[in-house]
Design a protein around this motif. Sequence first.
Motif, PDB file in Angstrom:
ATOM      1  N   LEU A  11       6.109  -6.742  -2.716  1.00  0.00           N
ATOM      2  CA  LEU A  11       6.823  -7.552  -1.726  1.00  0.00           C
ATOM      3  C   LEU A  11       6.365  -7.210  -0.299  1.00  0.00           C
ATOM      4  O   LEU A  11       6.225  -8.109   0.538  1.00  0.00           O
ATOM      5  CB  LEU A  11       8.332  -7.359  -1.877  1.00  0.00           C
ATOM      6  CG  LEU A  11       9.147  -8.473  -1.239  1.00  0.00           C
ATOM      7  CD1 LEU A  11       8.953  -9.799  -1.975  1.00  0.00           C
ATOM      8  CD2 LEU A  11      10.625  -8.124  -1.186  1.00  0.00           C
ATOM      9  N   VAL A  12       6.109  -5.930  -0.045  1.00  0.00           N
ATOM     10  CA  VAL A  12       5.568  -5.561   1.271  1.00  0.00           C
ATOM     11  C   VAL A  12       4.232  -6.278   1.469  1.00  0.00           C
ATOM     12  O   VAL A  12       3.982  -6.882   2.520  1.00  0.00           O
ATOM     13  CB  VAL A  12       5.389  -4.023   1.398  1.00  0.00           C
ATOM     14  CG1 VAL A  12       4.557  -3.678   2.622  1.00  0.00           C
ATOM     15  CG2 VAL A  12       6.744  -3.333   1.470  1.00  0.00           C
ATOM     16  N   VAL A  43      -1.756  -4.358  -6.459  1.00  0.00           N
ATOM     17  CA  VAL A  43      -0.787  -3.256  -6.414  1.00  0.00           C
ATOM     18  C   VAL A  43      -0.785  -2.494  -7.747  1.00  0.00           C
ATOM     19  O   VAL A  43      -0.822  -1.256  -7.774  1.00  0.00           O
ATOM     20  CB  VAL A  43       0.626  -3.778  -6.067  1.00  0.00           C
ATOM     21  CG1 VAL A  43       1.691  -2.717  -6.335  1.00  0.00           C
ATOM     22  CG2 VAL A  43       0.673  -4.233  -4.611  1.00  0.00           C
ATOM     23  N   GLY A  44      -0.777  -3.242  -8.840  1.00  0.00           N
ATOM     24  CA  GLY A  44      -0.740  -2.607 -10.168  1.00  0.00           C
ATOM     25  C   GLY A  44      -1.914  -1.669 -10.370  1.00  0.00           C
ATOM     26  O   GLY A  44      -1.760  -0.563 -10.898  1.00  0.00           O
ATOM     27  N   ASP A  62      -7.997  -7.427  -0.075  1.00  0.00           N
ATOM     28  CA  ASP A  62      -7.296  -6.425  -0.863  1.00  0.00           C
ATOM     29  C   ASP A  62      -6.184  -5.689  -0.122  1.00  0.00           C
ATOM     30  O   ASP A  62      -5.954  -4.499  -0.342  1.00  0.00           O
ATOM     31  CB  ASP A  62      -8.320  -5.439  -1.451  1.00  0.00           C
ATOM     32  CG  ASP A  62      -9.237  -6.132  -2.454  1.00  0.00           C
ATOM     33  OD1 ASP A  62      -8.763  -7.074  -3.123  1.00  0.00           O
ATOM     34  OD2 ASP A  62     -10.406  -5.750  -2.572  1.00  0.00           O
ATOM     35  N   LEU A  63      -5.475  -6.421   0.728  1.00  0.00           N
ATOM     36  CA  LEU A  63      -4.346  -5.832   1.442  1.00  0.00           C
ATOM     37  C   LEU A  63      -3.375  -5.119   0.491  1.00  0.00           C
ATOM     38  O   LEU A  63      -2.841  -4.057   0.818  1.00  0.00           O
ATOM     39  CB  LEU A  63      -3.588  -6.935   2.212  1.00  0.00           C
ATOM     40  CG  LEU A  63      -2.220  -6.555   2.754  1.00  0.00           C
ATOM     41  CD1 LEU A  63      -2.344  -5.624   3.952  1.00  0.00           C
ATOM     42  CD2 LEU A  63      -1.420  -7.799   3.142  1.00  0.00           C
ATOM     43  N   GLY A  64      -3.153  -5.714  -0.685  1.00  0.00           N
ATOM     44  CA  GLY A  64      -2.203  -5.130  -1.648  1.00  0.00           C
ATOM     45  C   GLY A  64      -2.614  -3.731  -2.074  1.00  0.00           C
ATOM     46  O   GLY A  64      -1.761  -2.868  -2.323  1.00  0.00           O
ATOM     47  N   ALA A  65      -3.919  -3.491  -2.142  1.00  0.00           N
ATOM     48  CA  ALA A  65      -4.397  -2.152  -2.507  1.00  0.00           C
ATOM     49  C   ALA A  65      -4.068  -1.171  -1.377  1.00  0.00           C
ATOM     50  O   ALA A  65      -3.606  -0.053  -1.622  1.00  0.00           O
ATOM     51  CB  ALA A  65      -5.897  -2.184  -2.770  1.00  0.00           C
ATOM     52  N   ALA A  66      -4.276  -1.609  -0.135  1.00  0.00           N
ATOM     53  CA  ALA A  66      -3.982  -0.748   1.007  1.00  0.00           C
ATOM     54  C   ALA A  66      -2.490  -0.393   1.036  1.00  0.00           C
ATOM     55  O   ALA A  66      -2.107   0.753   1.277  1.00  0.00           O
ATOM     56  CB  ALA A  66      -4.393  -1.431   2.307  1.00  0.00           C
ATOM     57  N   VAL A  67      -1.647  -1.382   0.746  1.00  0.00           N
ATOM     58  CA  VAL A  67      -0.198  -1.148   0.728  1.00  0.00           C
ATOM     59  C   VAL A  67       0.145  -0.117  -0.344  1.00  0.00           C
ATOM     60  O   VAL A  67       0.853   0.868  -0.095  1.00  0.00           O
ATOM     61  CB  VAL A  67       0.567  -2.469   0.487  1.00  0.00           C
ATOM     62  CG1 VAL A  67       2.048  -2.195   0.212  1.00  0.00           C
ATOM     63  CG2 VAL A  67       0.407  -3.411   1.687  1.00  0.00           C
ATOM     64  N   ALA A  68      -0.377  -0.330  -1.551  1.00  0.00           N
ATOM     65  CA  ALA A  68      -0.032   0.562  -2.668  1.00  0.00           C
ATOM     66  C   ALA A  68      -0.558   1.973  -2.453  1.00  0.00           C
ATOM     67  O   ALA A  68       0.005   2.937  -2.971  1.00  0.00           O
ATOM     68  CB  ALA A  68      -0.575  -0.007  -3.976  1.00  0.00           C
ATOM     69  N   HIS A 272      13.601  -3.866   3.031  1.00  0.00           N
ATOM     70  CA  HIS A 272      12.562  -2.864   3.299  1.00  0.00           C
ATOM     71  C   HIS A 272      11.297  -3.559   3.814  1.00  0.00           C
ATOM     72  O   HIS A 272      10.705  -3.150   4.814  1.00  0.00           O
ATOM     73  CB  HIS A 272      12.276  -2.079   2.010  1.00  0.00           C
ATOM     74  CG  HIS A 272      11.028  -1.255   2.069  1.00  0.00           C
ATOM     75  ND1 HIS A 272      10.912  -0.135   2.863  1.00  0.00           N
ATOM     76  CD2 HIS A 272       9.822  -1.404   1.451  1.00  0.00           C
ATOM     77  CE1 HIS A 272       9.691   0.380   2.723  1.00  0.00           C
ATOM     78  NE2 HIS A 272       9.015  -0.376   1.876  1.00  0.00           N
ATOM     79  N   ALA A 273      10.881  -4.641   3.144  1.00  0.00           N
ATOM     80  CA  ALA A 273       9.652  -5.349   3.533  1.00  0.00           C
ATOM     81  C   ALA A 273       9.782  -5.907   4.951  1.00  0.00           C
ATOM     82  O   ALA A 273       8.839  -5.833   5.746  1.00  0.00           O
ATOM     83  CB  ALA A 273       9.344  -6.455   2.532  1.00  0.00           C
ATOM     84  N   ALA A 274      10.967  -6.416   5.278  1.00  0.00           N
ATOM     85  CA  ALA A 274      11.171  -6.986   6.623  1.00  0.00           C
ATOM     86  C   ALA A 274      11.011  -5.893   7.688  1.00  0.00           C
ATOM     87  O   ALA A 274      10.436  -6.117   8.749  1.00  0.00           O
ATOM     88  CB  ALA A 274      12.552  -7.628   6.707  1.00  0.00           C
ATOM     89  N   ARG A 275      11.511  -4.706   7.365  1.00  0.00           N
ATOM     90  CA  ARG A 275      11.368  -3.573   8.303  1.00  0.00           C
ATOM     91  C   ARG A 275       9.894  -3.223   8.500  1.00  0.00           C
ATOM     92  O   ARG A 275       9.433  -3.038   9.619  1.00  0.00           O
ATOM     93  CB  ARG A 275      12.096  -2.331   7.740  1.00  0.00           C
ATOM     94  CG  ARG A 275      13.519  -2.178   8.231  1.00  0.00           C
ATOM     95  CD  ARG A 275      14.052  -0.756   7.955  1.00  0.00           C
ATOM     96  NE  ARG A 275      13.902  -0.313   6.572  1.00  0.00           N
ATOM     97  CZ  ARG A 275      14.752  -0.600   5.584  1.00  0.00           C
ATOM     98  NH1 ARG A 275      15.812  -1.344   5.815  1.00  0.00           N
ATOM     99  NH2 ARG A 275      14.545  -0.135   4.361  1.00  0.00           N
ATOM    100  N   VAL A 276       9.162  -3.147   7.388  1.00  0.00           N
ATOM    101  CA  VAL A 276       7.734  -2.795   7.478  1.00  0.00           C
ATOM    102  C   VAL A 276       6.995  -3.849   8.294  1.00  0.00           C
ATOM    103  O   VAL A 276       6.174  -3.523   9.157  1.00  0.00           O
ATOM    104  CB  VAL A 276       7.107  -2.648   6.067  1.00  0.00           C
ATOM    105  CG1 VAL A 276       5.611  -2.352   6.168  1.00  0.00           C
ATOM    106  CG2 VAL A 276       7.805  -1.564   5.272  1.00  0.00           C
ATOM    107  N   VAL A 277       7.310  -5.122   8.067  1.00  0.00           N
ATOM    108  CA  VAL A 277       6.638  -6.205   8.799  1.00  0.00           C
ATOM    109  C   VAL A 277       6.868  -6.043  10.303  1.00  0.00           C
ATOM    110  O   VAL A 277       5.925  -6.149  11.099  1.00  0.00           O
ATOM    111  CB  VAL A 277       7.129  -7.589   8.318  1.00  0.00           C
ATOM    112  CG1 VAL A 277       6.719  -8.684   9.293  1.00  0.00           C
ATOM    113  CG2 VAL A 277       6.579  -7.892   6.935  1.00  0.00           C
ATOM    114  N   ARG A 278       8.106  -5.753  10.697  1.00  0.00           N
ATOM    115  CA  ARG A 278       8.400  -5.591  12.139  1.00  0.00           C
ATOM    116  C   ARG A 278       7.568  -4.460  12.739  1.00  0.00           C
ATOM    117  O   ARG A 278       6.960  -4.617  13.795  1.00  0.00           O
ATOM    118  CB  ARG A 278       9.892  -5.293  12.347  1.00  0.00           C
ATOM    119  CG  ARG A 278      10.752  -6.557  12.463  1.00  0.00           C
ATOM    120  CD  ARG A 278      12.122  -6.237  13.050  1.00  0.00           C
ATOM    121  NE  ARG A 278      12.868  -5.276  12.253  1.00  0.00           N
ATOM    122  CZ  ARG A 278      13.588  -5.590  11.171  1.00  0.00           C
ATOM    123  NH1 ARG A 278      13.647  -6.846  10.751  1.00  0.00           N
ATOM    124  NH2 ARG A 278      14.258  -4.668  10.510  1.00  0.00           N
TER     125      ARG A 278
END
Length: 320
Positions: A11-12, A43-44, A62-68, A272-278
Amino acid sequence: MELSELYRLMLVARRIDEEAIALQRQGALPGYAPMKGQEAAQVGSAAALDLTRDFAFPNYRDLGAAVAMGVDLVGYLATHLGVWHGGLYDPRASRLAPFNAVVGGPVPHAVGWAMGAKLDDTGGAAITWFGDGASSQGDVHESMNFAGVYRLPVVFFCQNNGWAISVPTERQVAGGSVAARAAGYGIEGRQVDGNDVMAVHEATREALDRARNGGGPTVIEAMTYRIGPHSTSDDPGRYRTLEEEQAWAEKDPIARAARELPAETVAEAEEHAARVVREVRDGLLALEQRPGEELFSFVYREPTKALLDQQRAWKESLDA
Ligand SMILES: Cc1ncc(C[n+]2csc(CCOP(=O)(O)OP(=O)(O)O)c2C)c(N)n1
Ligand SMILES: [Mg+2]
């Protein structure tokens, strides 16, 4: 890792991805390659890494990889901002190489790293993410063959998202399967449902374990879909149908995972995701321009005459 944790990461990734598009539309980011729909694949797989000894080689989507992997996201997105050579995060500490915009480019890098890990007997494994289109690049075939010959600790993670810009997989992948090619290189190959985050996680964990234990490389082909455009300057309506997009939107990996989780877990993940986005948006907008001089630093250990001439011309143009 549990589904609730993977969901939080997905979700992030989704919300930061949306924010990056908004920032591009506002003129804050010059360009961006959206990964919407590929969260489970990224992410997986990335969440299966052991960050004390493995290393990852991503491409531009690959943003999802960076997040994970817990990479500093302001530093990561600074790459899209184009303010420096690669991002402003520390690739060594985070174990994520700067992303590569050359199609197939990160694949030989991963194999080279894996060769080093084998020679030094570090017990670590490399992973690289690349697309269905990249799978038809010579670099990728050479990498798989080399890794097969030397039985290197590397996982070739293909995100088959159906399209290489406007070219569909069937016109890109002869034989119809990237995973099936592994057999020709004498290595393991398997296809997974790329929108099932637990299935991706499990398959990657298995492949990384095998690599670390001397069992050699694996090709994983995660079947997924790029829900959005190829990039912020692409219009997918010119080459694919709305019906196809809608059919895949129904297989959205995030909605699918949410159906298996308690409502409060889903709501908490959203907050949580909204906080990270801000935080990430504020951090990105606060980034200062880097000194123009840096354009010329770090290109070569010893700058060439041509580069020094260009640097001089650049300085003169500022004074003029
Ligand atoms: C070597 C090289 N050739 C061409 C391009 C232009 N290009 C950028 S992305 C892309 C398509 C790649 O498709 P795929 O590998 O399926 O990855 P996806 O974009 O779908 O994630 C192309 C041809 C490039 N960046 N590098
Ligand atoms: Mg593709």
